[in-house]
Write an enzyme that holds these catalytic residues in place. Structure first.
Site, mmCIF file in Angstrom:
data_model
loop_
_atom_site.group_PDB
_atom_site.id
_atom_site.type_symbol
_atom_site.label_atom_id
_atom_site.label_comp_id
_atom_site.label_asym_id
_atom_site.label_seq_id
_atom_site.Cartn_x
_atom_site.Cartn_y
_atom_site.Cartn_z
ATOM 1 N N ASP A 46 0.928 -1.386 -0.101
ATOM 2 C CA ASP A 46 0.016 0.014 -0.232
ATOM 3 C C ASP A 46 0.842 1.282 0.015
ATOM 4 O OD1 ASP A 46 -2.153 -1.467 0.026
ATOM 5 O OD2 ASP A 46 -2.590 -1.630 2.099
ATOM 6 N N HIS A 93 29.886 4.981 -6.273
ATOM 7 C CA HIS A 93 28.452 5.052 -5.867
ATOM 8 C C HIS A 93 28.063 4.952 -4.199
ATOM 9 C CE1 HIS A 93 27.634 4.394 -10.419
ATOM 10 N NE2 HIS A 93 27.902 5.562 -10.201
ATOM 11 N N ASP A 126 28.526 14.697 -3.624
ATOM 12 C CA ASP A 126 27.964 14.914 -5.115
ATOM 13 C C ASP A 126 26.365 15.101 -5.104
ATOM 14 O OD1 ASP A 126 27.191 14.547 -7.781
ATOM 15 O OD2 ASP A 126 28.470 12.720 -8.341
ATOM 16 N N ASP A 156 23.731 18.646 -11.418
ATOM 17 C CA ASP A 156 24.766 17.694 -11.145
ATOM 18 C C ASP A 156 25.916 18.255 -10.421
ATOM 19 O OD1 ASP A 156 25.977 15.225 -10.483
ATOM 20 O OD2 ASP A 156 26.175 14.704 -12.725
ATOM 21 N N HIS A 192 36.288 6.662 -14.384
ATOM 22 C CA HIS A 192 35.127 7.069 -15.198
ATOM 23 C C HIS A 192 35.407 7.993 -16.252
ATOM 24 C CE1 HIS A 192 35.163 10.849 -12.642
ATOM 25 N NE2 HIS A 192 35.148 10.032 -11.548
ATOM 26 N N HIS A 235 28.683 13.628 -19.081
ATOM 27 C CA HIS A 235 27.698 13.252 -19.521
ATOM 28 C C HIS A 235 26.562 14.298 -19.864
ATOM 29 C CE1 HIS A 235 25.743 13.707 -15.690
ATOM 30 N NE2 HIS A 235 26.884 13.277 -15.095
ATOM 31 N N HIS A 258 21.528 12.042 -16.196
ATOM 32 C CA HIS A 258 22.363 11.279 -17.167
ATOM 33 C C HIS A 258 21.362 11.148 -18.350
ATOM 34 C CE1 HIS A 258 25.558 8.966 -14.884
ATOM 35 N NE2 HIS A 258 25.627 10.164 -14.452
ATOM 36 N N GLU A 282 33.613 16.492 -14.913
ATOM 37 C CA GLU A 282 33.770 15.817 -13.496
ATOM 38 C C GLU A 282 34.967 14.902 -13.453
ATOM 39 O OE1 GLU A 282 30.627 12.904 -12.547
ATOM 40 O OE2 GLU A 282 29.708 13.496 -14.351
ATOM 41 N N TYR A 314 40.866 9.025 -7.055
ATOM 42 C CA TYR A 314 40.486 8.247 -6.108
ATOM 43 C C TYR A 314 41.554 7.328 -5.738
ATOM 44 C CZ TYR A 314 36.271 9.976 -8.451
ATOM 45 O OH TYR A 314 35.433 10.722 -9.195
ATOM 46 N N ARG A 330 36.557 14.535 -6.243
ATOM 47 C CA ARG A 330 35.931 14.998 -7.683
ATOM 48 C C ARG A 330 35.510 16.334 -7.468
ATOM 49 N NH1 ARG A 330 33.012 10.815 -7.932
ATOM 50 N NH2 ARG A 330 30.905 11.590 -7.233
ATOM 51 N N GLU A 368 33.022 18.553 -9.976
ATOM 52 C CA GLU A 368 31.869 18.493 -11.203
ATOM 53 C C GLU A 368 31.072 19.762 -11.306
ATOM 54 O OE1 GLU A 368 29.032 15.400 -10.562
ATOM 55 O OE2 GLU A 368 28.611 15.268 -12.513
HETATM 56 N N1 GLY Z 1 25.905 12.335 -9.813
HETATM 57 C C1 GLY Z 1 25.948 11.351 -10.670
HETATM 58 C C2 GLY Z 1 27.032 11.718 -11.703
HETATM 59 O O1 GLY Z 1 27.913 12.620 -11.429
HETATM 60 O O2 GLY Z 1 26.957 11.410 -12.762
HETATM 61 MN MN MN Z 2 27.703 13.723 -13.056
HETATM 62 MN MN MN Z 3 27.542 14.154 -9.998
#
Ligand code: GLY
Ligand code: MN
Ligand code: MN
Length: 423
Positions: A37, A230, A247, A258, A337, A341, A348, A372, A376, A394, A396
Site C-alpha cells: 500500500d 556510488h 555529489d 549535478d 570514469h 555526460h 544522465h 567531472e 580516487y 571529484r 563537477e
Molecule cells: N551524480 C551522478 C554523476 O555525477 O554522474
Molecule cells: Mn555527473
Molecule cells: Mn554528480
C-alpha cells in the site's frame, strides 16, 4: 516554466521525424510499489513529459501520422471523486483539452478499445524499446501485423540534446538552489557530525526552495568512502581533517543539476590534500576551457586522461613515462570514469552520444554536459605515497555549450581552495 507553446513546438518537430502512415505511442510513468500500500514518489517518464508536460500517471500520448498531417491524442485519467479523495485531484479530460494543445483528449480507460483503430493499416509503430511492462506487451500483441517497429528514443534523444532557452533557464534555477546547498555544506561546522546530517542539511535546502526532489541519490562520502564511486550509505562520522566528497544536485520542475564539491571537514585543506585537489581542479578548469562547438567528448576525455596522468606522475602516484601510463591505462585505477555526460530532464540525459552510423556526435551550441574529473586513492594502496592514501576528490560542474565556447552554469559554486577555506 516551459510554456504550452514550447510543448506544441516539440510535438510538431517530433511529428515531422515520423514516417508517413505511422503511429507513435508514449506511455506515462507508473507508480512503483515500495511496500504494501505504499509507493515510491511518482515521477513522470521523461520523454512523455518532454513532449506534453503532463504529470499524471495512467496516461498515453499518441501521434497518428498520415501523409499530409499528424493527429495528436492524449489519453488521461477519468475524473473520479472517490479516487481523487484518496489520491489527489486529476486534471480530467475537459480541463486537459483546455490546457494541452493536442487535437484530441480521451480518457485512458478506453485506450485499449481504441488501439486497434489507431494501429489499423499503419506501416510503422514507434514506441520506447526500453520500456518493458504489461502495457507494452499488450501493445505488441495487437501490433503484430505492423511491418516495422521503431524505437522512439533516438528521435526524441536528438531533440533533447539541444536545450531551448527556457530549458537552460530551468537548469539555472535548479543550480541556484544547488549552489545554496553546497555553500551551506561549506559553512556548516562539521566536526562531530555524521555524513547523513550533512546530507539532511543539503536536501533541506533543496526542498525548502521548492525542489521536489534530488536529481539522484546524494553522495556524502567522507575520507576513504569517497573512493567508492556510488557510495550512498552516508552513514559514517565526519572525520576531523579528512575530506568529504559531496555529489548532490536538486531536480527542479523536472530539470536536473549535478554538482560535486570536495571540502575539508575542519575547513582547511592539509598540504597533501591541497596538492591533489589543486591538481584535479586545474584539470577541470583546463577541460572546461576546451569546450566549444565541434569538439568531441572523446577529445575531452583523452585530454583529461593526459592531464591527470601528468599530475599523478608529478605527485609520484604514477611512475614511468606519460606515454606508457596512458597506453597501459594505469590511470584507470585512480580515474576510472568518464569526463562527463549530457544533463537535462535526466541527470544522465537520455540522449545519444553517437549518430546511427557510429560516429561520435560533436558538441553543439545548446548542449549541456557535466565536466567531472576525479582522483580516487584507496587507503590501502601501498603503491602511492602515504600522504595521499584514503583521499578521493571529484569536482563537477554543469556546462552549456554556446556558439563560440561555453558558459559554466555552475560557476558561482565555490571551488578554489581559497574560496572553500573562506567559509
Ligand atoms: N551524480 C551522478 C554523476 O555525477 O554522474
Ligand atoms: Mn555527473
Ligand atoms: Mn554528480
Amino acid at each position: 516554466m516551459i510554456s504550452q507553446k514550447e510543448y506544441t513546438k516539440r510535438r510538431n518537430k517530433f511529428a515531422k521525424k515520423l514516417d508517413d502512415n505511422s503511429v507513435a505511442i508514449l506511455y506515462s510513468a507508473k507508480y512503483k510499489t515500495r511496500s504494501n500500500d505504499t509507493e515510491y514518489p511518482f515521477r513522470q517518464e521523461s520523454n512523455f513529459y518532454y513532449l506534453c508536460g503532463f504529470r499524471e500517471d495512467n496516461s498515453v500520448l499518441v501521434f497518428v501520422k498520415s501523409k499530409s498531417s499528424t493527429k495528436t491524442m492524449l489519453f488521461v485519467q477519468k475524473k473520479d471523486a472517490m479516487l481523487e479523495l484518496w489520491n489527489g485531484k486529476r486534471v480530467g479530460e475537459i480541463e486537459a483539452k483546455r490546457i494541452f494543445d493536442v487535437d484530441e483528449v480521451s480518457t485512458s480507460d478506453i485506450f485499449m478499445q481504441k488501439l486497434p483503430e489507431l494501429l489499423q493499416g499503419k506501416n510503422t509503430l514507434y514506441f520506447d524499446f526500453a520500456s518493458k511492462d504489461e502495457r507494452m506487451n499488450a501493445l505488441l500483441d495487437q501490433a503484430k501485423t505492423i511491418p516495422s517497429h521503431k524505437d522512439i528514443m533516438p528521435l526524441i534523444g536528438y531533440m533533447r540534446l539541444i536545450k531551448s532557452p527556457s530549458e537552460i533557464m530551468m537548469i539555472q534555477e535548479a543550480l541556484e538552489i544547488t549552489k545554496k546547498a553546497h555553500h551551506k555544506a561549506m559553512k556548516l561546522q562539521k566536526i562531530g557530525k555524521k555524513e547523513y546530517e550533512l546530507q539532511a542539511e543539503i536536501e533541506y535546502i533543496f526542498k525548502k526552495n521548492g525542489a521536489y526532489s534530488d536529481a539522484y541519490t546524494s553522495i556524502v562520502a567522507c575520507a576513504n568512502a569517497a573512493n567508492t564511486l556510488h557510495y550512498v550509505e552516508n552513514s559514517a562520522p565526519l572525520v576531523d581533517r579528512a575530506l568529504i566528497l559531496i555529489d548532490a544536485g536538486c531536480e527542479l520542475e523536472y530539470y536536473a543539476s549535478d554538482i560535486t564539491r570536495t571540502i575539508p571537514v575542519n575547513g582547511t585543506f592539509s598540504k597533501a590534500q591541497k596538492e591533489l585537489y589543486e591538481m584535479v581542479l586545474d584539470v577541470e578548469l583546463r577541460i572546461i576551457e576546451m569546450i566549444k562547438p565541434k569538439v568531441k567528448r572523446s577529445q575531452l576525455q583523452a585530454k583529461a586522461v593526459e592531464l591527470l596522468c601528468k599530475g599523478m606522475l608529478d605527485l609520484g602516484i604514477l611512475k614511468g613515462s606519460l606515454k606508457k601510463n596512458i597506453k597501459k591505462e594505469t590511470y584507470k585505477k585512480y580515474y576510472p570514469h568518464g569526463i562527463g555526460h549530457w544533463m537535462g530532464l535526466d541527470v544522465h540525459d537520455q540522449c545519444p552520444y553517437k549518430y546511427e552510423n557510429g560516429q561520435e556526435i560533436p558538441l553543439m551550441s545548446g548542449m549541456v554536459l557535466t565536466i567531472e574529473p576525479g582522483i580516487y586513492i584507496d587507503k590501502d594502496d601501498k603503491k602511492v605515497p602515504k600522504k595521499y592514501r584514503g583521499i578521493g576528490i571529484r569536482i563537477e560542474d554543469d556546462i552549456l555549450v554556446t556558439q563560440n565556447g561555453y558558459e559554466n552554469l555552475s560557476r558561482e559554486i565555490s571551488k578554489s581552495v581559497k574560496e572553500i577555506e573562506s567559509y
